[in-house]
Design a protein around this motif. Structure first.
Motif, short mmCIF file in Angstrom:
data_model
loop_
_atom_site.label_atom_id
_atom_site.label_comp_id
_atom_site.label_asym_id
_atom_site.label_seq_id
_atom_site.Cartn_x
_atom_site.Cartn_y
_atom_site.Cartn_z
N MET A 1 29.26 33.84 50.24
CA MET A 1 27.88 34.34 50.20
C MET A 1 27.20 33.84 48.93
SD MET A 1 26.58 38.30 50.36
CE MET A 1 24.84 38.69 50.30
N LYS A 2 26.01 33.25 49.09
CA LYS A 2 25.34 32.69 47.93
C LYS A 2 24.86 33.80 47.00
CE LYS A 2 20.60 32.42 49.73
NZ LYS A 2 19.49 31.53 50.11
N GLU A 3 24.79 33.46 45.72
CA GLU A 3 24.33 34.41 44.72
C GLU A 3 22.95 34.00 44.25
OE1 GLU A 3 26.28 36.99 41.16
OE2 GLU A 3 27.05 34.97 41.50
N GLN A 4 22.07 34.98 44.12
CA GLN A 4 20.72 34.72 43.63
C GLN A 4 20.58 35.27 42.22
OE1 GLN A 4 18.60 36.43 47.28
NE2 GLN A 4 17.32 34.66 46.82
N SER A 5 20.11 34.41 41.32
CA SER A 5 19.92 34.79 39.93
C SER A 5 18.49 34.45 39.52
CB SER A 5 20.90 34.04 39.02
OG SER A 5 22.24 34.22 39.44
N ILE A 6 18.04 35.09 38.44
CA ILE A 6 16.71 34.78 37.92
C ILE A 6 16.75 34.79 36.41
CG2 ILE A 6 15.91 37.20 38.00
CD1 ILE A 6 13.12 35.98 38.87
N LEU A 7 16.07 33.84 35.80
CA LEU A 7 15.98 33.74 34.35
C LEU A 7 14.52 33.85 33.96
CD1 LEU A 7 17.87 31.20 32.08
CD2 LEU A 7 15.48 31.81 31.66
N LEU A 8 14.21 34.80 33.11
CA LEU A 8 12.85 34.99 32.61
C LEU A 8 12.74 34.37 31.22
CD1 LEU A 8 12.40 38.78 33.53
CD2 LEU A 8 11.88 36.79 34.94
N CYS A 9 11.77 33.48 31.04
CA CYS A 9 11.54 32.87 29.73
C CYS A 9 10.04 32.90 29.44
CB CYS A 9 12.10 31.45 29.68
SG CYS A 9 11.40 30.30 30.90
N GLU A 10 9.66 32.41 28.28
CA GLU A 10 8.27 32.56 27.85
C GLU A 10 7.31 31.54 28.46
OE1 GLU A 10 7.69 33.22 23.66
OE2 GLU A 10 9.71 34.02 23.43
N GLY A 11 7.60 30.25 28.27
CA GLY A 11 6.62 29.25 28.65
C GLY A 11 7.18 28.11 29.48
N LYS A 12 6.29 27.21 29.90
CA LYS A 12 6.67 26.10 30.77
C LYS A 12 7.61 25.12 30.07
CE LYS A 12 2.39 26.35 33.47
NZ LYS A 12 1.14 25.66 33.85
N THR A 13 7.43 24.92 28.77
CA THR A 13 8.34 24.03 28.05
C THR A 13 9.75 24.59 28.07
OG1 THR A 13 6.57 23.27 26.58
CG2 THR A 13 8.83 22.91 25.83
N ASP A 14 9.87 25.91 27.86
CA ASP A 14 11.18 26.56 27.94
C ASP A 14 11.79 26.34 29.32
OD1 ASP A 14 10.75 27.59 25.39
OD2 ASP A 14 9.90 29.45 26.14
N GLN A 15 10.98 26.48 30.34
CA GLN A 15 11.47 26.30 31.71
C GLN A 15 12.04 24.90 31.91
OE1 GLN A 15 8.63 25.73 35.03
NE2 GLN A 15 9.50 27.60 35.91
N VAL A 16 11.34 23.89 31.43
CA VAL A 16 11.80 22.51 31.59
C VAL A 16 13.10 22.29 30.84
CG1 VAL A 16 11.28 20.10 31.02
CG2 VAL A 16 9.50 21.56 31.99
N LEU A 17 13.16 22.74 29.59
CA LEU A 17 14.37 22.54 28.79
C LEU A 17 15.57 23.26 29.41
CD1 LEU A 17 12.91 22.89 25.17
CD2 LEU A 17 13.27 20.81 26.52
N LEU A 18 15.36 24.46 29.88
CA LEU A 18 16.44 25.22 30.51
C LEU A 18 16.89 24.58 31.81
CD1 LEU A 18 15.03 28.77 29.79
CD2 LEU A 18 17.22 27.90 28.94
N SER A 19 15.96 24.00 32.54
CA SER A 19 16.34 23.35 33.80
C SER A 19 17.29 22.19 33.54
CB SER A 19 15.09 22.87 34.56
OG SER A 19 14.51 21.73 33.95
N TYR A 20 17.09 21.46 32.44
CA TYR A 20 18.01 20.37 32.10
C TYR A 20 19.38 20.92 31.74
CZ TYR A 20 14.75 16.47 32.26
OH TYR A 20 13.90 15.50 32.71
N TYR A 21 19.41 22.03 31.03
CA TYR A 21 20.70 22.63 30.68
C TYR A 21 21.48 23.01 31.94
CZ TYR A 21 24.20 25.83 28.90
OH TYR A 21 25.39 26.45 28.64
N PHE A 22 20.82 23.69 32.86
CA PHE A 22 21.50 24.14 34.08
C PHE A 22 21.87 22.96 34.99
CE2 PHE A 22 20.08 28.29 32.76
CZ PHE A 22 21.08 29.12 33.24
N LYS A 23 21.08 21.90 34.93
CA LYS A 23 21.42 20.71 35.72
C LYS A 23 22.65 20.03 35.16
CE LYS A 23 19.64 16.18 37.15
NZ LYS A 23 18.47 15.26 37.14
#
Length: 255
Positions: A1-23
């Motif tokens: 069964m797939k797991e759904q997670s959510i990460l709350l951050c402040e801004g779009k730059t944070d989102q981009v940087l975090l996406s690279y980390y998770f990738k």
């Protein structure tokens, strides 16, 4: 069964940087934007879905728009869980800049006021996963995990500070990192021009990374930006791992 997670951050730059980390670290790939997934609070926010191919697990990274909006966003996520309208977010990560000690304390107090509505006996401590049970539809109770991180862990700063220090650990970047940081410090010291360009502490904290990329990628091409961030070996650099090791839970299912 797939797991759904959510990460709350402040801004779009944070989102981009975090996406690279998770990738790079956990093989989460961009899937789609999710404008209708959660109620939008600000023109500055962005909601994107990432999927891990090996397991089907999904991660939403929600750039809320500012730190002050994150408590309300957390309440919205918990409300979504209660209604089960878009599935259950069994893991919730809250990641913010460490602006200064008192503001940091005030922020986590606001977060805990939201969480007390779920379980009055639990208090979220920074840098620790916390488990609690949430009542959802049909009187069912589900177990969710929540993690709170202020970045950097040990001093005032932002995610951009964190990344710049990680880039500095690569020899070819060291000179440019030092010069970028020195340029911003000199601009701050020269108060004649300071408020024309860096009007508040938050912008001054983020500026050195912006200067670094202005030189490293002056044409602002995606490929160059992508190459720089992809070159960061997240699992190798001490700066990254010291702060993000608690996120290793996202890799358990693919090991």
């Amino acid at each position: 069964m797939k797991e759904q997670s959510i990460l709350l951050c402040e801004g779009k730059t944070d989102q981009v940087l975090l996406s690279y980390y998770f990738k790079q670290k956990f093989h989460y790939e961009y899937s789609r934007r999710c404008e209708n997934l959660l109620q939008r609070n600000s023109k500055e926010e962005s909601v994107c879905l990432y999927r891990q191919e090996e397991t089907g697990d999904e991660l939403v990274i929600w750039a809320v728009g500012s730190q002050s909006l994150i408590p309300r966003a957390l309440a919205e996520v918990l409300s979504t869980n209660r209604s089960n309208a878009n599935g259950i977010y069994s893991r919730i990560v809250i990641l913010v800049d460490r602006d200064n000690e008192q503001e940091n304390i005030n922020f986590w107090q606001a977060i805990n006021r939201i969480l007390k509505e779920i379980d009055s006996n639990k208090i979220l401590e920074e840098q620790k996963w916390m488990k609690l049970k949430q009542s959802v539809a049909f009187d069912e109770k589900i177990e969710i995990e929540i993690l709170g991180l202020s970045i950097p862990l040990d001093k005032d700063g932002a995610l951009e500070t964190f990344l710049l220090e990680a880039l500095e650990e690569q020899e070819q970047n060291q000179y440019l990192v030092h010069q970028s940081d020195d340029f911003v410090r000199k601009l701050i010291k020269n108060k004649k021009y300071l408020y024309s360009y860096l009007a508040n502490r938050r912008l001054r904290t983020k500026a050195p990374l912006a200067v670094f990329f202005a030189i490293a990628n002056p044409e602002r091409t995606f490929d160059s930006f992508d190459n720089i961030l992809t070159s960061v070996s997240w699992e190798k650099y001490n700066t990254i791992m010291t702060g993000f090791q608690l996120l290793d839970e996202f890799g358990v299912s693919i090991q």
